[in-house]
Motif scaffolding. Structure first.
Motif, PDB file in Angstrom:
ATOM      1  N   VAL A  36       0.837  -1.200   0.000  1.00 39.90           N
ATOM      2  CA  VAL A  36       0.000   0.000   0.000  1.00 39.90           C
ATOM      3  C   VAL A  36       0.871   1.249   0.000  1.00 39.90           C
ATOM      4  O   VAL A  36       0.610   2.207  -0.748  1.00 39.90           O
ATOM      5  CB  VAL A  36      -0.950  -0.009   1.226  1.00 39.90           C
ATOM      6  CG1 VAL A  36      -1.637   1.334   1.396  1.00 39.90           C
ATOM      7  CG2 VAL A  36      -1.974  -1.120   1.084  1.00 39.90           C
ATOM      8  N   GLN A  37       1.936   1.259   0.800  1.00 41.66           N
ATOM      9  CA  GLN A  37       2.824   2.423   0.844  1.00 41.66           C
ATOM     10  C   GLN A  37       3.516   2.640  -0.495  1.00 41.66           C
ATOM     11  O   GLN A  37       3.676   3.786  -0.946  1.00 41.66           O
ATOM     12  CB  GLN A  37       3.857   2.268   1.958  1.00 41.66           C
ATOM     13  CG  GLN A  37       3.268   2.428   3.336  1.00 41.66           C
ATOM     14  CD  GLN A  37       4.292   2.187   4.434  1.00 41.66           C
ATOM     15  OE1 GLN A  37       5.403   1.736   4.178  1.00 41.66           O
ATOM     16  NE2 GLN A  37       3.906   2.483   5.665  1.00 41.66           N
ATOM     17  N   MET A  38       3.927   1.572  -1.154  1.00 43.66           N
ATOM     18  CA  MET A  38       4.568   1.703  -2.463  1.00 43.66           C
ATOM     19  C   MET A  38       3.579   2.226  -3.502  1.00 43.66           C
ATOM     20  O   MET A  38       3.938   3.027  -4.358  1.00 43.66           O
ATOM     21  CB  MET A  38       5.160   0.366  -2.914  1.00 43.66           C
ATOM     22  CG  MET A  38       6.448   0.014  -2.228  1.00 43.66           C
ATOM     23  SD  MET A  38       7.737   1.265  -2.439  1.00 43.66           S
ATOM     24  CE  MET A  38       7.979   1.224  -4.200  1.00 43.66           C
ATOM     25  N   ALA A  39       2.336   1.777  -3.428  1.00 41.27           N
ATOM     26  CA  ALA A  39       1.318   2.277  -4.359  1.00 41.27           C
ATOM     27  C   ALA A  39       1.100   3.770  -4.136  1.00 41.27           C
ATOM     28  O   ALA A  39       1.021   4.539  -5.103  1.00 41.27           O
ATOM     29  CB  ALA A  39       0.010   1.505  -4.182  1.00 41.27           C
ATOM     30  N   ASN A  40       1.017   4.187  -2.883  1.00 41.22           N
ATOM     31  CA  ASN A  40       0.850   5.608  -2.576  1.00 41.22           C
ATOM     32  C   ASN A  40       2.069   6.403  -3.029  1.00 41.22           C
ATOM     33  O   ASN A  40       1.949   7.504  -3.565  1.00 41.22           O
ATOM     34  CB  ASN A  40       0.615   5.820  -1.082  1.00 41.22           C
ATOM     35  CG  ASN A  40      -0.738   5.316  -0.640  1.00 41.22           C
ATOM     36  OD1 ASN A  40      -1.652   5.184  -1.440  1.00 41.22           O
ATOM     37  ND2 ASN A  40      -0.857   5.014   0.638  1.00 41.22           N
ATOM     38  N   PHE A  41       3.255   5.857  -2.807  1.00 36.11           N
ATOM     39  CA  PHE A  41       4.485   6.529  -3.231  1.00 36.11           C
ATOM     40  C   PHE A  41       4.523   6.689  -4.748  1.00 36.11           C
ATOM     41  O   PHE A  41       4.852   7.760  -5.264  1.00 36.11           O
ATOM     42  CB  PHE A  41       5.710   5.744  -2.752  1.00 36.11           C
ATOM     43  CG  PHE A  41       7.008   6.288  -3.255  1.00 36.11           C
ATOM     44  CD1 PHE A  41       7.556   7.431  -2.694  1.00 36.11           C
ATOM     45  CD2 PHE A  41       7.678   5.668  -4.299  1.00 36.11           C
ATOM     46  CE1 PHE A  41       8.747   7.940  -3.162  1.00 36.11           C
ATOM     47  CE2 PHE A  41       8.862   6.170  -4.770  1.00 36.11           C
ATOM     48  CZ  PHE A  41       9.403   7.304  -4.203  1.00 36.11           C
ATOM     49  N   THR A  42       4.173   5.638  -5.453  1.00 35.17           N
ATOM     50  CA  THR A  42       4.176   5.692  -6.917  1.00 35.17           C
ATOM     51  C   THR A  42       3.164   6.714  -7.423  1.00 35.17           C
ATOM     52  O   THR A  42       3.465   7.484  -8.341  1.00 35.17           O
ATOM     53  CB  THR A  42       3.857   4.299  -7.488  1.00 35.17           C
ATOM     54  OG1 THR A  42       4.788   3.355  -6.960  1.00 35.17           O
ATOM     55  CG2 THR A  42       3.931   4.293  -8.997  1.00 35.17           C
TER      56      THR A  42
END
Length: 87
Positions: A36-42
């Protein structure tokens, strides 16, 4: 095998399952949070890229505007100096 040996084996197997399942559940939840954090970061990075492109275009437009105003300034200075001399 006696009844107590069977009970002992079952207790050991249940303990083994619990000791393996606990870290697996924690690992799974950690991987989910990281995903989820990587999706938000992307998504944030893509929004930043879009804002950056817009800002570069704006800077280019401002630069062209300033360049047009300053373009051929030597000629304009010469004209002003000639007017000054004529007075």
């Amino acid at each position: 095998m006696t009844e107590w040996e069977v009970v002992g084996v079952i207790v050991v197997l249940v303990g083994l399952v619990i000791s393996v399942a606990g870290p697996m559940v924690k690992l799974n939840s950690t991987i989910t949070r990281l995903t989820v954090q990587m999706a938000n970061f992307t998504q944030g990075l893509e929004e930043f890229k879009d804002r950056y492109k817009d800002q570069l275009k704006e800077f280019k437009d401002v630069h062209e505007d300033i360049y047009e105003k300053v373009d051929d300034h030597e000629h304009r200075i010469t004209v002003l100096e000639e007017r000054r001399e004529d007075r």
